[in-house]
Motif scaffolding. Sequence first.
Motif, mmCIF file in Angstrom:
data_model
loop_
_atom_site.group_PDB
_atom_site.id
_atom_site.type_symbol
_atom_site.label_atom_id
_atom_site.label_comp_id
_atom_site.label_asym_id
_atom_site.label_seq_id
_atom_site.Cartn_x
_atom_site.Cartn_y
_atom_site.Cartn_z
ATOM 1 N N TYR A 30 0.867 -1.257 0.033
ATOM 2 C CA TYR A 30 -0.056 0.003 -0.032
ATOM 3 C C TYR A 30 0.764 1.219 -0.094
ATOM 4 O O TYR A 30 1.969 1.335 0.685
ATOM 5 C CB TYR A 30 -0.731 0.092 1.361
ATOM 6 N N ILE A 31 0.381 2.221 -0.890
ATOM 7 C CA ILE A 31 0.817 3.242 -0.796
ATOM 8 C C ILE A 31 -0.176 4.573 -1.057
ATOM 9 O O ILE A 31 -0.967 4.325 -1.904
ATOM 10 C CB ILE A 31 2.128 3.855 -1.691
ATOM 11 N N GLY A 32 -0.208 5.401 0.046
ATOM 12 C CA GLY A 32 -1.281 6.397 0.039
ATOM 13 C C GLY A 32 -0.809 7.870 0.591
ATOM 14 O O GLY A 32 0.059 7.881 1.378
ATOM 15 N N ALA A 33 -1.400 8.809 0.048
ATOM 16 C CA ALA A 33 -1.356 10.128 0.485
ATOM 17 C C ALA A 33 -2.539 10.911 0.847
ATOM 18 O O ALA A 33 -3.796 10.502 0.005
ATOM 19 C CB ALA A 33 -0.324 11.062 -0.661
ATOM 20 N N PRO A 34 -2.606 11.974 1.469
ATOM 21 C CA PRO A 34 -3.791 12.683 1.879
ATOM 22 C C PRO A 34 -4.203 13.759 0.646
ATOM 23 O O PRO A 34 -3.228 14.320 0.069
ATOM 24 C CB PRO A 34 -3.465 13.469 3.133
ATOM 25 N N ILE A 35 -5.578 13.805 0.486
ATOM 26 C CA ILE A 35 -5.862 14.746 -0.407
ATOM 27 C C ILE A 35 -6.482 15.959 0.585
ATOM 28 O O ILE A 35 -7.465 16.002 1.349
ATOM 29 C CB ILE A 35 -6.998 14.289 -1.242
ATOM 30 N N LEU A 36 -5.898 17.200 0.348
ATOM 31 C CA LEU A 36 -6.214 18.298 1.028
ATOM 32 C C LEU A 36 -6.967 19.423 0.176
ATOM 33 O O LEU A 36 -6.656 19.731 -0.905
ATOM 34 C CB LEU A 36 -4.854 18.834 1.814
ATOM 35 N N VAL A 37 -8.304 19.764 0.769
ATOM 36 C CA VAL A 37 -9.076 20.736 0.080
ATOM 37 C C VAL A 37 -9.242 21.768 1.008
ATOM 38 O O VAL A 37 -9.738 21.633 1.982
ATOM 39 C CB VAL A 37 -10.309 20.259 -0.511
ATOM 40 N N ASP A 38 -8.752 22.977 0.672
ATOM 41 C CA ASP A 38 -8.739 24.403 1.917
ATOM 42 C C ASP A 38 -8.304 23.758 2.869
ATOM 43 O O ASP A 38 -8.888 24.345 4.207
ATOM 44 C CB ASP A 38 -10.527 24.754 1.785
ATOM 45 N N GLY A 39 -7.299 23.335 3.054
ATOM 46 C CA GLY A 39 -6.564 22.987 4.353
ATOM 47 C C GLY A 39 -7.115 21.762 4.953
ATOM 48 O O GLY A 39 -6.692 21.382 5.954
ATOM 49 N N GLU A 40 -8.317 21.247 4.646
ATOM 50 C CA GLU A 40 -8.846 20.254 5.566
ATOM 51 C C GLU A 40 -8.759 18.823 4.430
ATOM 52 O O GLU A 40 -8.494 18.894 3.123
ATOM 53 C CB GLU A 40 -10.333 20.441 5.591
ATOM 54 N N VAL A 41 -8.698 17.678 5.416
ATOM 55 C CA VAL A 41 -8.638 16.623 4.501
ATOM 56 C C VAL A 41 -9.724 16.222 4.078
ATOM 57 O O VAL A 41 -11.103 15.825 4.420
ATOM 58 C CB VAL A 41 -8.152 15.197 5.681
ATOM 59 N N TYR A 42 -9.550 15.942 2.541
ATOM 60 C CA TYR A 42 -10.932 15.498 1.701
ATOM 61 C C TYR A 42 -10.884 14.116 1.770
ATOM 62 O O TYR A 42 -11.983 13.439 1.825
ATOM 63 C CB TYR A 42 -10.713 16.231 0.356
ATOM 64 N N GLY A 43 -9.859 13.400 1.491
ATOM 65 C CA GLY A 43 -9.761 11.979 1.557
ATOM 66 C C GLY A 43 -8.480 11.630 1.228
ATOM 67 O O GLY A 43 -7.425 12.026 1.695
ATOM 68 N N THR A 44 -8.329 10.361 0.355
ATOM 69 C CA THR A 44 -6.785 10.008 0.371
ATOM 70 C C THR A 44 -6.717 9.417 -1.445
ATOM 71 O O THR A 44 -7.799 9.110 -1.882
ATOM 72 C CB THR A 44 -6.694 8.750 1.140
ATOM 73 N N LEU A 45 -5.384 9.707 -1.804
ATOM 74 C CA LEU A 45 -5.310 8.675 -3.183
ATOM 75 C C LEU A 45 -4.352 7.573 -2.707
ATOM 76 O O LEU A 45 -3.266 7.971 -2.001
ATOM 77 C CB LEU A 45 -4.390 9.666 -3.872
ATOM 78 N N CYS A 46 -4.765 6.392 -3.272
ATOM 79 C CA CYS A 46 -3.855 5.498 -2.557
ATOM 80 C C CYS A 46 -3.756 4.238 -3.982
ATOM 81 O O CYS A 46 -4.631 4.054 -4.581
ATOM 82 C CB CYS A 46 -4.443 4.524 -1.330
ATOM 83 N N TYR A 47 -2.691 3.525 -3.749
ATOM 84 C CA TYR A 47 -2.478 2.341 -4.488
ATOM 85 C C TYR A 47 -2.081 1.153 -3.798
ATOM 86 O O TYR A 47 -1.280 1.322 -2.912
ATOM 87 C CB TYR A 47 -1.343 2.914 -5.586
ATOM 88 N N SER A 48 -2.361 0.096 -4.174
ATOM 89 C CA SER A 48 -2.302 -1.084 -3.460
ATOM 90 C C SER A 48 -2.457 -2.288 -4.312
ATOM 91 O O SER A 48 -2.646 -2.368 -5.354
ATOM 92 C CB SER A 48 -3.421 -1.242 -2.561
ATOM 93 N N GLY A 49 -1.996 -3.559 -3.713
ATOM 94 C CA GLY A 49 -2.121 -5.051 -4.156
ATOM 95 C C GLY A 49 -2.232 -6.091 -3.412
ATOM 96 O O GLY A 49 -1.939 -5.573 -2.216
#
Length: 297
Positions: A113-132
């Motif tokens: 797994y590798i993932g990073a946060p998605i920030l919108v206006d300084g707040e966590v919107y969600g994540t972008l991740c890749y996995s197997g």
Amino acid sequence: METPEAESYFRDLYELGFDPSIPLEEKITQAISVGRDRLSVQYGVLSYTGEGEYEVIGSTIESGDYAAGTVYDVDTTWCRHVIDSQEILAVADAGDSQYRDDIAREETNLQCYIGAPILVDGEVYGTLCYSGNEPREAPFTDDEKRFVRLLSRWIGYELEREKHYATLDAQNERLDEFAGVLTHDLRNPLTAARGYTELVSERVADDDAEHLKTALASLDRMETLITETLALARDGADVGERDAVQLGTVAESAWATVQPEGTLVVESDREISADRTRLQQLFENLFATPTNTVVIL
């Protein structure tokens, strides 16, 4: 010095971000797929976690678990670590890491797994991740981590911009509705005032009729201002075409319309480029303020 692999990552980002012909939804779909292919893993997922759940917004999985539109308990996902820390998380082999007993490994059966946060206006919107479902043979490289981090930031920027445009559109729609109601409410009594003034002007002596003509001219000016205010609210702050106008002439016209107490002195005149109507309105607002003398230099 950047490696050839890093250069190809950044070229992917450039091609995604600078093609204005591609709609945002399609850009994000491409970004998820490009990341999966570059990282040589099975899955790519964009999630929204703003409501406390894990909602899949975009996914390379077409159907079944973790396809777009499915919702899960965020506390059973790998992404919860990213959300809590707001930092990238990279796990090449979950069974040979500090996360070997993590609930996400059991619930999702994802072994890398590798993932990073998605920030919108300084707040966590969600994540972008890749996995197997299988461990990676080698750890995620610094270039791969940087690529995922930049990709997540780019998606966050695009989502933030889309949100701001939607907010602006909604505000403009409300402003347009307000301007329509306001001008309607103003025009009704204005029409009545003009009608009664015209009626009375036909029944009085000439001297009094001249005063009523002045009143009618002011009512006409109000009608013009209402129309222009509505146009400004609907069209934005663009002042439109500008013409060469004499500053003193416009000031004198505004003074005659307002007819305030005091004295207007135009000591020197000059030609400027302006929207004559709005410039006159500016002067009228100025002259409506109580004063004794206004000097136009």
